[in-house]
Design an enzyme around this catalytic site. Structure first.
Site, PDB file in Angstrom:
ATOM      1  N   SER A 136     -13.930  -2.135  -2.477  1.00 63.83           N
ATOM      2  CA  SER A 136     -12.895  -1.099  -2.341  1.00 63.83           C
ATOM      3  C   SER A 136     -11.469  -1.652  -2.374  1.00 63.83           C
ATOM      4  O   SER A 136     -10.518  -0.905  -2.150  1.00 63.83           O
ATOM      5  CB  SER A 136     -13.116  -0.348  -1.020  1.00 63.83           C
ATOM      6  OG  SER A 136     -13.064  -1.264   0.075  1.00 63.83           O
ATOM      7  N   GLU A 137     -11.308  -2.943  -2.653  1.00 59.37           N
ATOM      8  CA  GLU A 137     -10.004  -3.587  -2.506  1.00 59.37           C
ATOM      9  C   GLU A 137      -8.888  -2.899  -3.286  1.00 59.37           C
ATOM     10  O   GLU A 137      -7.767  -2.744  -2.797  1.00 59.37           O
ATOM     11  CB  GLU A 137     -10.099  -5.065  -2.920  1.00 59.37           C
ATOM     12  CG  GLU A 137     -10.818  -5.958  -1.911  1.00 59.37           C
ATOM     13  CD  GLU A 137     -12.316  -6.045  -2.157  1.00 59.37           C
ATOM     14  OE1 GLU A 137     -12.939  -7.004  -1.695  1.00 59.37           O
ATOM     15  OE2 GLU A 137     -12.874  -5.126  -2.815  1.00 59.37           O
ATOM     16  N   VAL A 138      -9.164  -2.497  -4.536  1.00 57.99           N
ATOM     17  CA  VAL A 138      -8.086  -1.907  -5.349  1.00 57.99           C
ATOM     18  C   VAL A 138      -7.574  -0.606  -4.751  1.00 57.99           C
ATOM     19  O   VAL A 138      -6.445  -0.194  -5.039  1.00 57.99           O
ATOM     20  CB  VAL A 138      -8.552  -1.675  -6.804  1.00 57.99           C
ATOM     21  CG1 VAL A 138      -8.792  -3.005  -7.509  1.00 57.99           C
ATOM     22  CG2 VAL A 138      -9.796  -0.788  -6.866  1.00 57.99           C
TER      23      VAL A 138
END
Length: 270
Positions: A136-138
């Site tokens: 989910s980093e982006v």
């Protein structure tokens, strides 16, 4: 071993079970947990009485990735501190990947971002049907750098781009189809199945399994070395960006992010 504060260590019949133990934070990673987990794995690596390592989580989650409360303090850190934290994450995943003992992840719930990295870097990954996986980093303006070095080797460039660029979550069945999960197991049977698998492994030659893991790791060692070197730099640099600061703030404030990297006319169109 009672010296840990964020993980639980248990050794029984040559099986070391490491349980991430911050259930109130969905077992999110902070610097203390990263260091304690690295130390525990390094201890298991040189413990002749340890034959198998099982990694799982306390409560309803396996691991939610990096603790956002900790990430919210990134602005107070220097570039060198950013790099040191990036290196510590890379070291943890590399120690897990290179561990001479067979490793089993028993994924009892969501495994997100760095948590998905922990779950899928293990030699074998058991997951409950309800488990969700994703990078989910982006979505918070961050770069899934360190985990990408492993993921690309596991499932190839095209499928890795899909997961890393979309930030979407997937169910255990899709992770199984991608080869990131070994087996889906009902929640009530998860730890028992992990123990059964560990017992099967313990019947094998320890020397032969260690040699097999060493051989498997050597196939991609040069690529992984180069990938992690690039990833550490990208991870450290991402921690200083305006988009990352906005992403963390907006998440904690429960609002949609307004990305600084967008031009004003682009913002008005979204």
């Amino acid at each position: 071993m009672g010296r840990f504060t964020t993980i639980l260590w248990q050794k029984e019949n040559h099986v070391v079970t490491l349980k991430l133990n911050r259930p109130d934070r969905r077992n999110a990673l902070n610097p203390v947990m990263v260091q304690e987990l690295t130390t525990a794995l390094e201890t298991a690596a040189v413990d002749d009485s340890c034959g198998v390592v099982v990694l799982t989580g306390e409560g309803q989650s396996f691991c939610a990735g990096l603790d956002l409360d900790h990430l919210a303090t990134m602005e107070q850190r220097t570039a060198e501190e950013h790099r040191q934290e990036s290196e510590s994450i890379a070291r943890l995943l590399r120690v897990l990947h290179d561990l001479p003992r067979p490793t089993i992840a028993a994924v009892n719930g969501s495994a997100i971002a760095g948590g998905m990295g922990l779950a899928t870097v293990c030699d074998m990954t058991l997951a409950v049907p309800e488990a969700r996986f994703g990078y989910s980093e982006v979505k918070i303006g961050f770069v899934p750098a360190v985990v990408s070095a492993f993921l690309r080797m596991q499932i190839g460039d095209k499928r890795a781009r899909d997961l890393l660029l979309s930030g979407r979550q997937m169910r255990a069945v899709e992770a199984l189809d991608l080869g990131l999960v070994t087996r889906i197991v009902p929640e009530s049977e998860l730890m028992e199945e992990a123990r059964r698998l560990a017992v099967c492994l313990l019947r094998n030659s320890p020397a032969a399994m260690q040699a097999t893991k060493r051989l498997m790791n050597e196939y991609g060692r040069a690529e992984l070395d180069a990938g992690l070197a690039l990833a550490v730099t990208a991870n450290a640099e991402a921690r200083s960006t305006a988009d990352f600061r906005e992403g963390v703030r907006s998440f904690l404030e429960k609002r949609a992010p307004v990305w600084p990297s967008l031009q004003p006319e682009e913002i008005s169109k979204r």
